[in-house]
Design a protein around this motif. Structure first.
Motif, PDB file in Angstrom:
ATOM      1  N   UNK A 118      35.935  13.782  59.371  1.00 22.81           N
ATOM      2  CA  UNK A 118      36.146  12.773  60.401  1.00 22.81           C
ATOM      3  C   UNK A 118      35.879  11.366  59.884  1.00 22.81           C
ATOM      4  N   UNK A 119      34.831  11.212  59.086  1.00 24.43           N
ATOM      5  CA  UNK A 119      34.529   9.898  58.515  1.00 24.43           C
ATOM      6  C   UNK A 119      35.647   9.432  57.588  1.00 24.43           C
ATOM      7  N   UNK A 120      36.340  10.384  56.982  1.00 27.33           N
ATOM      8  CA  UNK A 120      37.474  10.049  56.107  1.00 27.33           C
ATOM      9  C   UNK A 120      38.750   9.801  56.901  1.00 27.33           C
ATOM     10  N   UNK A 121      38.718  10.063  58.197  1.00 29.96           N
ATOM     11  CA  UNK A 121      39.894   9.842  59.038  1.00 29.96           C
ATOM     12  C   UNK A 121      40.732  11.076  59.288  1.00 29.96           C
ATOM     13  N   UNK A 122      40.193  12.254  58.966  1.00 28.38           N
ATOM     14  CA  UNK A 122      40.925  13.506  59.166  1.00 28.38           C
ATOM     15  C   UNK A 122      40.277  14.263  60.328  1.00 28.38           C
ATOM     16  N   UNK A 123      41.016  14.536  61.395  1.00 27.50           N
ATOM     17  CA  UNK A 123      40.435  15.273  62.521  1.00 27.50           C
ATOM     18  C   UNK A 123      39.924  16.638  62.066  1.00 27.50           C
ATOM     19  N   UNK A 124      38.692  16.955  62.484  1.00 27.97           N
ATOM     20  CA  UNK A 124      38.061  18.200  62.059  1.00 27.97           C
ATOM     21  C   UNK A 124      37.940  19.220  63.166  1.00 27.97           C
ATOM     22  N   UNK A 125      37.998  20.472  62.764  1.00 29.85           N
ATOM     23  CA  UNK A 125      37.913  21.613  63.681  1.00 29.85           C
ATOM     24  C   UNK A 125      37.061  22.684  63.014  1.00 29.85           C
ATOM     25  N   UNK A 126      36.592  23.637  63.818  1.00 31.06           N
ATOM     26  CA  UNK A 126      35.819  24.764  63.300  1.00 31.06           C
ATOM     27  C   UNK A 126      36.462  26.054  63.781  1.00 31.06           C
ATOM     28  N   UNK A 127      36.585  27.022  62.882  1.00 29.36           N
ATOM     29  CA  UNK A 127      37.079  28.358  63.231  1.00 29.36           C
ATOM     30  C   UNK A 127      36.053  29.371  62.746  1.00 29.36           C
ATOM     31  N   UNK A 128      35.531  30.176  63.648  1.00 29.31           N
ATOM     32  CA  UNK A 128      34.466  31.127  63.295  1.00 29.31           C
ATOM     33  C   UNK A 128      34.936  32.573  63.175  1.00 29.31           C
ATOM     34  N   UNK A 129      36.167  32.846  63.618  1.00 25.63           N
ATOM     35  CA  UNK A 129      36.707  34.198  63.507  1.00 25.63           C
ATOM     36  C   UNK A 129      38.120  34.106  62.931  1.00 25.63           C
ATOM     37  N   UNK A 130      38.610  35.200  62.352  1.00 25.11           N
ATOM     38  CA  UNK A 130      39.996  35.180  61.861  1.00 25.11           C
ATOM     39  C   UNK A 130      40.999  34.867  62.974  1.00 25.11           C
ATOM     40  N   UNK A 131      40.750  35.377  64.155  1.00 22.03           N
ATOM     41  CA  UNK A 131      41.664  35.136  65.272  1.00 22.03           C
ATOM     42  C   UNK A 131      41.667  33.658  65.659  1.00 22.03           C
ATOM     43  N   UNK A 132      40.477  33.063  65.709  1.00 29.21           N
ATOM     44  CA  UNK A 132      40.387  31.629  66.017  1.00 29.21           C
ATOM     45  C   UNK A 132      41.097  30.807  64.949  1.00 29.21           C
ATOM     46  N   UNK A 133      40.944  31.194  63.697  1.00 31.37           N
ATOM     47  CA  UNK A 133      41.573  30.466  62.603  1.00 31.37           C
ATOM     48  C   UNK A 133      43.091  30.527  62.721  1.00 31.37           C
ATOM     49  N   UNK A 134      43.626  31.717  62.959  1.00 28.68           N
ATOM     50  CA  UNK A 134      45.082  31.868  63.083  1.00 28.68           C
ATOM     51  C   UNK A 134      45.612  31.049  64.258  1.00 28.68           C
ATOM     52  N   UNK A 135      44.952  31.124  65.394  1.00 25.83           N
ATOM     53  CA  UNK A 135      45.396  30.378  66.578  1.00 25.83           C
ATOM     54  C   UNK A 135      45.312  28.872  66.339  1.00 25.83           C
ATOM     55  N   UNK A 136      44.238  28.424  65.727  1.00 23.38           N
ATOM     56  CA  UNK A 136      44.055  27.002  65.449  1.00 23.38           C
ATOM     57  C   UNK A 136      45.133  26.496  64.490  1.00 23.38           C
ATOM     58  N   UNK A 137      45.395  27.246  63.422  1.00 24.44           N
ATOM     59  CA  UNK A 137      46.399  26.818  62.445  1.00 24.44           C
ATOM     60  C   UNK A 137      47.797  26.768  63.049  1.00 24.44           C
ATOM     61  N   UNK A 138      48.114  27.713  63.888  1.00 22.73           N
ATOM     62  CA  UNK A 138      49.423  27.716  64.542  1.00 22.73           C
ATOM     63  C   UNK A 138      49.597  26.462  65.388  1.00 22.73           C
TER      64      UNK A 138
END
Length: 188
Positions: A118-138
């Motif tokens: 975020x400090x570099x100007x890139x929006x950040x997110x967290x994914x704690x499960x494979x399902x969350x990661x797949x949904x977030x990336x989509x």
């Protein structure tokens, strides 16, 4: 979440994206696909390589990085933050160790990686499960902008799969052919 499951979920979510795998164990998780570019001997360079691919192709590019690799070269985040419309999805698989060299602790435990992005100007997110990661990336891929995803994974020091079997020059040539062919197909 296990690193192998996170990688599988990310690749399944974006099967047609040019995908860069950081050096070490993560590169050994790359599948033998023409749109996969596993790096070797290049710690800290996965994000810069992914940025170059996205600049050249203007396609959503997936970068599967590690916490130690990111912290070796955080300048890539600054570059990505300066180009918020560049479609790079930077996933950092954070196991807190340098897995490829024996499991020594990385300094990531003392750094809030989402805040760093975020400090570099890139929006950040967290994914704690494979399902969350797949949904977030989509969802992020549909947005078409730069994003950072922190994916905490459990340290796993079991021996990884084999090293990249095809000659590295052949892997790079195949990836380049795929990018060029894909660019031709997209421009039609």
């Amino acid at each position: 979440m296990r690193k192998v499951d996170a990688v599988a979920a990310a690749v399944a979510a974006l099967p047609d994206a040019p995908t860069v795998f950081t050096t070490g164990f993560t590169a050994r998780l790359a599948t033998d696909r023409p749109n996969h570019l596993p790096l070797t001997g290049s710690m800290g360079l996965a994000l810069p390589v992914g940025i170059g691919i996205a600049r050249g192709s203007r396609r959503t590019t997936l970068v599967l990085d590690g916490d130690g690799s990111l912290l070796m070269n955080p300048a890539g985040l600054l570059t990505l933050g300066a180009e918020p419309d560049l479609p790079v999805l930077h996933v950092v698989l954070d196991d807190g160790v340098y897995a490829s060299t024996g499991g020594q602790p990385s300094p990531g435990g003392r750094v809030d990686l989402v805040a760093l992005a975020g400090a570099a100007g890139v929006p950040g997110h967290v994914a704690r499960t494979p399902e969350d990661l797949a949904e977030l990336l989509t969802g992020l891929a549909a947005d078409g902008r730069a994003a950072f995803v922190h994916a905490p994974v459990a340290p796993d020091l079991t021996p990884p799969g084999p090293r990249v079997g095809t000659g590295l020059a052949d892997v790079a040539a195949r990836f380049t052919r795929w990018c060029r062919q894909d660019a031709t197909t997209l421009s039609r």
